[in-house]
Write an enzyme that holds these catalytic residues in place. Structure first.
Site, PDB file in Angstrom:
ATOM      1  N   SER A   1      43.445  39.470  37.925  1.00 51.98           N
ATOM      2  CA  SER A   1      44.630  38.872  37.316  1.00 51.98           C
ATOM      3  C   SER A   1      45.215  37.844  38.269  1.00 51.98           C
ATOM      4  O   SER A   1      44.507  36.939  38.708  1.00 51.98           O
ATOM      5  CB  SER A   1      45.644  39.976  36.959  1.00 51.98           C
ATOM      6  OG  SER A   1      46.739  39.444  36.261  1.00 51.98           O
TER       7      SER A   1
ATOM      8  N   HIS B   1      42.879  37.766  33.573  1.00 49.55           N
ATOM      9  CA  HIS B   1      44.142  37.535  32.887  1.00 49.55           C
ATOM     10  C   HIS B   1      44.641  36.136  33.224  1.00 49.55           C
ATOM     11  O   HIS B   1      44.920  35.833  34.382  1.00 49.55           O
ATOM     12  CB  HIS B   1      45.186  38.563  33.315  1.00 49.55           C
ATOM     13  CG  HIS B   1      44.766  39.971  33.086  1.00 49.55           C
ATOM     14  ND1 HIS B   1      45.277  41.024  33.796  1.00 49.55           N
ATOM     15  CD2 HIS B   1      43.871  40.509  32.227  1.00 49.55           C
ATOM     16  CE1 HIS B   1      44.724  42.151  33.393  1.00 49.55           C
ATOM     17  NE2 HIS B   1      43.859  41.860  32.445  1.00 49.55           N
TER      18      HIS B   1
ATOM     19  N   ASP C   1      45.740  47.313  35.162  1.00 49.01           N
ATOM     20  CA  ASP C   1      44.535  47.135  34.348  1.00 49.01           C
ATOM     21  C   ASP C   1      43.286  47.274  35.225  1.00 49.01           C
ATOM     22  O   ASP C   1      43.228  46.742  36.336  1.00 49.01           O
ATOM     23  CB  ASP C   1      44.545  45.766  33.680  1.00 49.01           C
ATOM     24  CG  ASP C   1      43.446  45.616  32.642  1.00 49.01           C
ATOM     25  OD1 ASP C   1      43.087  46.632  32.018  1.00 49.01           O
ATOM     26  OD2 ASP C   1      42.949  44.495  32.454  1.00 49.01           O
TER      27      ASP C   1
END
Length: 399
Positions: free
Chosen positions: A200, A227, A321
């Protein structure tokens, strides 16, 4: 809760006013200054000490890229790049700004579509709140009160009055750094059949550091959930491809997994692997934690299909995540790695993975590519994905 102080760097007075009104609609956010260009921002930064800077890309006097470089070298501050379009050159420069130290990028809110405007407002304020809490290390080289001087700051590398550089047109062979590896001798059939990665905030630079050190004849496919704001995934792939010898692409629904191919989850779609060794890009249904693409979903699917032949990797980023997915790979007997705290821009996701108990090894970013290559030297038998009961089936080879 503490007020979040924001400095807006934007050459359009209209856009700056819209951003100010949007941000201050949330009571936690206060805009402490508006700079019309990068040079003005550099003068305002020490006095205002903002918690976060929103940064335009194309500006007169000093552009966004040069401004980000200076800020990160002298007064490290969380920076959110806000670009006016998703045109190729804008996305490419935005990604260079991420590599220079900016934390994230998104498109400027548009008033043309009310639903889109509402979504952008929500996303913008959420990003501001998350990124403002990131604590960046002070530069070791700078003495207090003695900022690094820019060379010819009025001649910005990417002035709005200049023609944007033809980033994609530069011959690729002139861009590849020495550390890129063309081929390495791997066993005919390595034990590990797939590599799944979740990353991310800080991920684009981390992915570049890893992928550009992997050889063109990598014997396993690589699947990635990164992400990033909607509309920037293809630009990220194009940016990475300039320095990576592996073939990178945004995954198409139903395509076959192939050795050495790097597939990215598309915007707003989950990436999963089926037992016939094809990928699915899922846009329907609800992702875990309302996050799509979702690293947990990718990793859980490869763990179910490949079992102990899976390598899982969680890189820098906010949130958790990938923690559940990495644990699924660990429980299936696969090899799991988390990026270490020191090399992570944000240690949220790797720390969550470690805390979940599904990490076999924690490594600095500089060592991850070598570890992946080392793991792929482990010989194995030519087997197909595991069956539903976990037993491997013999195979005549990969398609």
């Amino acid at each position: 809760m503490a007020t979040i102080k924001v400095l807006i760097v934007e050459d359009s007075a209209v856009v700056a006013s819209i951003l100010k009104d949007t941000l201050e609609a949330d009571r936690r956010v206060r805009v402490v200054g508006i700079a019309p260009d990068g040079q003005a921002a550099l003068k305002m930064l020490p006095e205002l000490s903002p918690d976060l800077v929103t940064m335009d890309v194309w500006m007169p006097v000093l552009d966004g890229f040069a401004t980000v470089e200076w800020i990160m070298a002298n007064y490290p501050t969380p920076i959110l790049v806000i670009t006016s379009s998703k045109l190729q050159e804008d996305v490419q420069v935005s990604l260079r700004m991420l590599a220079a130290g900016a934390l994230d990028v998104m498109e400027k809110p548009s008033l043309a579509d009310e639903a889109q405007w509402q979504r952008h407002q929500t996303e913008l304020i959420a990003k501001i709140k998350l990124l403002a809490g990131v604590r960046l290390p002070r530069p070791a080289h700078r003495e207090p009160g003695k900022p690094k001087q820019l060379v010819n700051p009025t001649n910005a590398l990417l002035s709005i009055n200049a023609t944007p550089p033809p980033a994609i047109l530069i011959p690729k062979e002139k861009l590849l750094p020495p550390e890129v590896r063309t081929t390495i001798n791997f066993p005919p059939s390595p034990h590990f059949a797939v590599i799944a990665i979740a990353s991310s905030t800080g991920g684009p630079s981390a992915l570049m550091a890893i992928l550009k050190r992997l050889p063109a004849n990598l014997p396993s496919p690589v699947l990635i959930v990164q992400h990033i704001s909607d509309g920037f995934t293809q630009g990220l792939v194009d940016w990475l491809q300039r320095e990576v010898v592996l073939k990178l692409r945004v995954a198409d629904d139903g395509e076959m997994l192939r050795p050495g191919q790097v597939l990215f989850a598309p915007d707003r779609a989950d990436l999963v692997v089926r037992r016939d060794l094809r990928v699915r890009t899922l846009r329907e249904g609800q992702s875990q934690n309302f996050l799509r693409p979702n690293g947990d979903i990718l990793m859980e699917s490869v763990a179910a299909v490949f079992g102990s032949r899976t390598i899982g990797l969680v890189l820098t980023g906010m949130g958790n995540d990938g923690a559940e997915g990495l644990k699924a790979i660990y429980d299936a007997g696969g090899y799991t790695i988390a990026q270490d705290k020191e090399s992570s821009l944000i240690y949220g996701m790797p720390q969550a993975a470690v805390n979940k108990g599904g990490t076999r090894e924690v490594l600095p970013l500089a060592n991850i590519a070598d570890r992946l290559i080392n793991l792929l030297h482990k010989p194995g038998t030519k087997i197909s994905p595991t069956s539903s009961n976990g037993n491997p089936h013999a195979s005549t080879g990969r398609e």
